[in-house]
Design an enzyme around this catalytic site. Structure first.
Site, mmCIF file in Angstrom:
data_model
loop_
_atom_site.group_PDB
_atom_site.id
_atom_site.type_symbol
_atom_site.label_atom_id
_atom_site.label_comp_id
_atom_site.label_asym_id
_atom_site.label_seq_id
_atom_site.Cartn_x
_atom_site.Cartn_y
_atom_site.Cartn_z
ATOM 1 N N SER A 52 -26.226 -28.510 22.549
ATOM 2 C CA SER A 52 -25.868 -27.251 21.871
ATOM 3 C C SER A 52 -26.949 -26.190 22.061
ATOM 4 C CB SER A 52 -25.708 -27.479 20.367
ATOM 5 O OG SER A 52 -24.699 -28.415 20.121
HETATM 6 N N1 SAH Z 1 -26.571 -34.153 20.089
HETATM 7 C C1 SAH Z 1 -26.630 -34.129 21.539
HETATM 8 C C2 SAH Z 1 -25.483 -33.378 22.175
HETATM 9 C C3 SAH Z 1 -24.274 -34.181 22.117
HETATM 10 S S1 SAH Z 1 -22.886 -33.725 23.086
HETATM 11 C C4 SAH Z 1 -27.930 -33.577 22.045
HETATM 12 O O1 SAH Z 1 -28.751 -33.123 21.242
HETATM 13 O O2 SAH Z 1 -28.140 -33.617 23.261
HETATM 14 C C5 SAH Z 1 -21.767 -34.807 22.241
HETATM 15 C C6 SAH Z 1 -21.969 -36.267 22.541
HETATM 16 O O3 SAH Z 1 -21.053 -36.987 21.717
HETATM 17 C C7 SAH Z 1 -21.684 -36.654 23.970
HETATM 18 O O4 SAH Z 1 -22.797 -37.269 24.530
HETATM 19 C C8 SAH Z 1 -20.499 -37.614 23.845
HETATM 20 O O5 SAH Z 1 -20.516 -38.672 24.796
HETATM 21 C C9 SAH Z 1 -20.677 -38.137 22.443
HETATM 22 N N2 SAH Z 1 -19.488 -38.698 21.809
HETATM 23 C C10 SAH Z 1 -18.196 -38.298 21.910
HETATM 24 N N3 SAH Z 1 -17.396 -39.082 21.178
HETATM 25 C C11 SAH Z 1 -18.187 -40.034 20.602
HETATM 26 C C12 SAH Z 1 -17.947 -41.136 19.735
HETATM 27 N N4 SAH Z 1 -16.720 -41.468 19.312
HETATM 28 N N5 SAH Z 1 -19.006 -41.885 19.362
HETATM 29 C C13 SAH Z 1 -20.261 -41.614 19.780
HETATM 30 N N6 SAH Z 1 -20.551 -40.566 20.594
HETATM 31 C C14 SAH Z 1 -19.522 -39.788 20.998
#
Ligand code: SAH
Length: 207
Positions: A52
């Site tokens: 983000s």
């Molecule tokens: N917080 C992260 C950005 C995350 S992007 C940072 O600081 O870099 C969102 C993430 O959520 C992705 O990596 C995606 O693979 C994960 N995601 C999506 N659905 C999910 C689920 N059901 N359980 C765990 N992770 C999930």
């Protein structure tokens, strides 16, 4: 690097500002993106996922009003950047990622950079991480149509949860839930765009 130049708009909590200053965001993006790590926009982190923009990271963190004794759950580890920010404001951070390659890379990066109170696990965040519940605060960094009920159940009485809620790739609201006894209050904070929460994991698809 240009950490001081990050555009954090109205964020004023000094602890959050300090954490944003302290965590080297350029070490959480791919080397070819390093020069734009502090820009006012999200960045790709591989596997179709994004980190983000700095302002949204700071806003979601501020909304949780963390104390240094808190136990926090994050859904969507991604690069580990948000988890690193949380780790400076809370006691323990538990974070779930459904893509093993991202989880492995984030775990190794966080270890190398010394964020030893972050615990990364591969799992479907829809179900939370019941072994360490209840959590003082929960943050989702992927968008679901609604907040998964298991996560509300794993939130401590008096706890706060922040999540993007809405259609995948469509319009989403950032919402803040507060739990008081059986009452769960809910407030819409702003409009956001997050990658979708997907069910299940990519386990078994390790390279
Ligand atoms: N917080 C992260 C950005 C995350 S992007 C940072 O600081 O870099 C969102 C993430 O959520 C992705 O990596 C995606 O693979 C994960 N995601 C999506 N659905 C999910 C689920 N059901 N359980 C765990 N992770 C999930």
């Amino acid at each position: 690097m240009k950490r001081r130049k990050m555009n954090l708009r109205g964020i004023s909590d000094p602890r959050v500002l300090h954490a944003m200053e302290a965590v080297p965001r350029h070490l959480f993006v791919s080397p070819e993106r390093e020069h734009e790590a502090y820009g006012d926009y999200p960045l790709p982190i591989g596997y179709g996922q994004t980190i983000s923009q700095p302002y949204i990271v700071a806003l979601m963190t501020e909304l949780l009003e963390l104390k240094d004794t808190d136990k926090v759950l994050e859904i969507g580890t991604g690069s580990g950047y948000q988890a690193a920010i949380l780790s400076l404001l809370a006691k323990e951070v538990y974070t779930l990622e459904r893509i093993p390659a991202l989880a492995d890379a984030a775990r190794e990066r966080l270890r190398r950079l010394g964020y030893h109170n972050v615990h990364v696990r591969v799992g479907d965040g829809y179900h939370g991480w019941p072994e360490h519940a209840p959590y003082d605060a929960i943050m989702l960094t992927c968008a679901a149509e609604d907040v998964p009920p298991p996560l509300i159940a794993q939130l401590r009485d008096g706890g706060r949860l922040v999540a993007p809620v809405g259609a995948p790739h469509g319009f989403q609201h950032l919402i803040l839930l507060s739990k008081k006894g059986r009452e769960v209050s809910r407030r819409e904070v702003t409009g956001v765009v997050f990658v979708p929460l997907r069910r299940g994991t990519e386990e078994g698809k390790r390279p």
